[in-house]
Design a protein around this motif. Sequence first.
Motif, PDB file in Angstrom:
ATOM      1  N   LEU A   1      32.658  36.507  43.310  1.00  0.00           N
ATOM      2  CA  LEU A   1      33.842  36.065  42.564  1.00  0.00           C
ATOM      3  C   LEU A   1      35.124  36.415  43.316  1.00  0.00           C
ATOM      4  O   LEU A   1      36.083  35.639  43.319  1.00  0.00           O
ATOM      5  N   ARG A   2      35.135  37.563  43.956  1.00  0.00           N
ATOM      6  CA  ARG A   2      36.326  37.969  44.702  1.00  0.00           C
ATOM      7  C   ARG A   2      36.574  37.020  45.881  1.00  0.00           C
ATOM      8  O   ARG A   2      37.717  36.618  46.128  1.00  0.00           O
ATOM      9  N   LEU A   3      35.499  36.657  46.567  1.00  0.00           N
ATOM     10  CA  LEU A   3      35.644  35.721  47.677  1.00  0.00           C
ATOM     11  C   LEU A   3      36.079  34.337  47.183  1.00  0.00           C
ATOM     12  O   LEU A   3      36.918  33.676  47.806  1.00  0.00           O
ATOM     13  N   ALA A   4      35.502  33.897  46.067  1.00  0.00           N
ATOM     14  CA  ALA A   4      35.882  32.600  45.500  1.00  0.00           C
ATOM     15  C   ALA A   4      37.334  32.606  45.058  1.00  0.00           C
ATOM     16  O   ALA A   4      38.054  31.604  45.211  1.00  0.00           O
ATOM     17  N   ASN A   5      37.792  33.725  44.509  1.00  0.00           N
ATOM     18  CA  ASN A   5      39.188  33.836  44.085  1.00  0.00           C
ATOM     19  C   ASN A   5      40.135  33.729  45.277  1.00  0.00           C
ATOM     20  O   ASN A   5      41.166  33.044  45.211  1.00  0.00           O
ATOM     21  N   THR A   6      39.777  34.389  46.371  1.00  0.00           N
ATOM     22  CA  THR A   6      40.613  34.316  47.574  1.00  0.00           C
ATOM     23  C   THR A   6      40.680  32.885  48.109  1.00  0.00           C
ATOM     24  O   THR A   6      41.752  32.387  48.468  1.00  0.00           O
ATOM     25  N   ALA A   7      39.522  32.218  48.152  1.00  0.00           N
ATOM     26  CA  ALA A   7      39.488  30.841  48.648  1.00  0.00           C
ATOM     27  C   ALA A   7      40.307  29.913  47.758  1.00  0.00           C
ATOM     28  O   ALA A   7      41.039  29.045  48.249  1.00  0.00           O
TER      29      ALA A   7
ATOM     30  N   ALA B   1      42.831  30.785  45.773  1.00  0.00           N
ATOM     31  CA  ALA B   1      44.248  31.115  45.888  1.00  0.00           C
ATOM     32  C   ALA B   1      44.855  30.528  47.155  1.00  0.00           C
ATOM     33  O   ALA B   1      46.021  30.112  47.167  1.00  0.00           O
ATOM     34  N   GLU B   2      44.082  30.490  48.230  1.00  0.00           N
ATOM     35  CA  GLU B   2      44.586  29.912  49.482  1.00  0.00           C
ATOM     36  C   GLU B   2      44.690  28.396  49.392  1.00  0.00           C
ATOM     37  O   GLU B   2      45.561  27.788  50.011  1.00  0.00           O
ATOM     38  N   ARG B   3      43.807  27.796  48.620  1.00  0.00           N
ATOM     39  CA  ARG B   3      43.800  26.325  48.527  1.00  0.00           C
ATOM     40  C   ARG B   3      44.799  25.815  47.506  1.00  0.00           C
ATOM     41  O   ARG B   3      45.535  24.864  47.761  1.00  0.00           O
TER      42      ARG B   3
ATOM     43  N   PRO C   1      40.854  35.458  35.190  1.00  0.00           N
ATOM     44  CA  PRO C   1      40.237  34.247  35.742  1.00  0.00           C
ATOM     45  C   PRO C   1      40.597  34.044  37.205  1.00  0.00           C
ATOM     46  O   PRO C   1      41.591  34.587  37.702  1.00  0.00           O
ATOM     47  N   LEU C   2      39.804  33.254  37.875  1.00  0.00           N
ATOM     48  CA  LEU C   2      40.046  32.955  39.282  1.00  0.00           C
ATOM     49  C   LEU C   2      41.338  32.153  39.429  1.00  0.00           C
ATOM     50  O   LEU C   2      41.630  31.267  38.629  1.00  0.00           O
ATOM     51  N   GLY C   3      42.084  32.466  40.475  1.00  0.00           N
ATOM     52  CA  GLY C   3      43.289  31.705  40.772  1.00  0.00           C
ATOM     53  C   GLY C   3      44.563  32.268  40.197  1.00  0.00           C
ATOM     54  O   GLY C   3      45.631  31.675  40.387  1.00  0.00           O
ATOM     55  N   ILE C   4      44.497  33.407  39.469  1.00  0.00           N
ATOM     56  CA  ILE C   4      45.705  33.991  38.879  1.00  0.00           C
ATOM     57  C   ILE C   4      46.257  35.112  39.757  1.00  0.00           C
ATOM     58  O   ILE C   4      47.432  35.108  40.117  1.00  0.00           O
ATOM     59  N   GLU C   5      45.401  36.063  40.087  1.00  0.00           N
ATOM     60  CA  GLU C   5      45.799  37.196  40.915  1.00  0.00           C
ATOM     61  C   GLU C   5      45.316  36.984  42.346  1.00  0.00           C
ATOM     62  O   GLU C   5      44.271  36.359  42.576  1.00  0.00           O
ATOM     63  N   PRO C   6      46.037  37.504  43.324  1.00  0.00           N
ATOM     64  CA  PRO C   6      45.584  37.356  44.716  1.00  0.00           C
ATOM     65  C   PRO C   6      44.276  38.085  44.996  1.00  0.00           C
ATOM     66  O   PRO C   6      43.515  37.687  45.868  1.00  0.00           O
TER      67      PRO C   6
END
Length: 371
Positions: free
Chosen positions: A211-217, A219-221, A269-274
């Motif tokens: 999930l952490r890796l997916a969140n980073t990806a 956020a970058e996209r 949720p994903l996409g909120i925090e870096p």
Amino acid sequence: MGGVRTREERLGAAIFGLLLGIFLLRAFVDTPGLSLVFLAVFPIVMAAFVLGRTPAVVCAALATVLSVVVPIINPSTDISTGAQIVGAIGRGSVFVGLALLVSSLLERETHLRFALAESERELTELESLRAALTAPNLPVLEGLQVATSYTPADGLVAGDFFLVTRGADNTTLVVVGDVVGHGLIAARRASYVRATIALFAEYTEDPMTILRLANTALAERDPGTEFVTALCASFAPGRGTVTWASAGHPSPWDLDRGEPLASVRHCPPLGIEPTLEGSSVTTTLHPGGGVLLFTDGLPEARTAREVDRHELFGEQAARDALLAIRGAPPSDIVAGLRAAAVRHAEGRPADDLCLVAVRLGADQAAQPQAA
């Protein structure tokens, strides 16, 4: 298509020129009358159809000028010149109005045609994305019985998705997620998150890391855009455990008791925090035990009909429906829960519903099922 359009435009321009020539010839050899009015209509309509609004208005203005000039050059003996000029001005207003009306209708028709083509293109893409986000074909899994169910919302397409794939170190990764919003943008974001998680699943069995890796990806996209909730669970049949982590998503339920596996604080949720701060939770399952993963379309099931009240299905009703079929195979469980939620929604659910039921199998491998 470009060549065909060019030939059509050339043909239309030729017809327009011919009609305009006939109109001009008739204007100078005859007194303007009803026949001349009808003759002027054709060049105006052709100009609007082939060349657009401005040329059509120019053509109408030309017809008006000719209607005024011709009585002066070739006055009628029966009608006074003043009366002919007044009549010509009246006809001119009809010409201009006709040019504006026809060109407006044609522009609207063109806009609607392009909008329809764009809608058809988006619908085709949505159908393809929906099929990919909720693919019913599951891999053959050792020691697990798995069943999935996806029920689309009535009307708008939402961004619910699930994923069942082989993970690292002989584990099975199961993910359910929900993208806020509806339509093509939500479906595209869901597809991106699902593909990203499937990629990272090959390298680690820790759900929180995935999930952490997916969140980073994400956020970058799509920095600062709509978020995605996700529940990631890694099953290890050989150890009889499930390790899971949540990013703003409801916790998994025990498949037979209808209770959350643990009471933990979820990550955003994903996409909120870096970055995501949190850890995975490991739960030991008894032989034959199982887990239910779902999106909020289960407890929040409601009808899409235009009614005064939109009562939610609720967690307790979902739990009661699960307890009524406790111990059943995963395929029967997802089918029963789906039927209860859709029945509450009067056959027209307002939100997508994803269900994934996983049960530890016997010593021999069980064939996965899809409901």
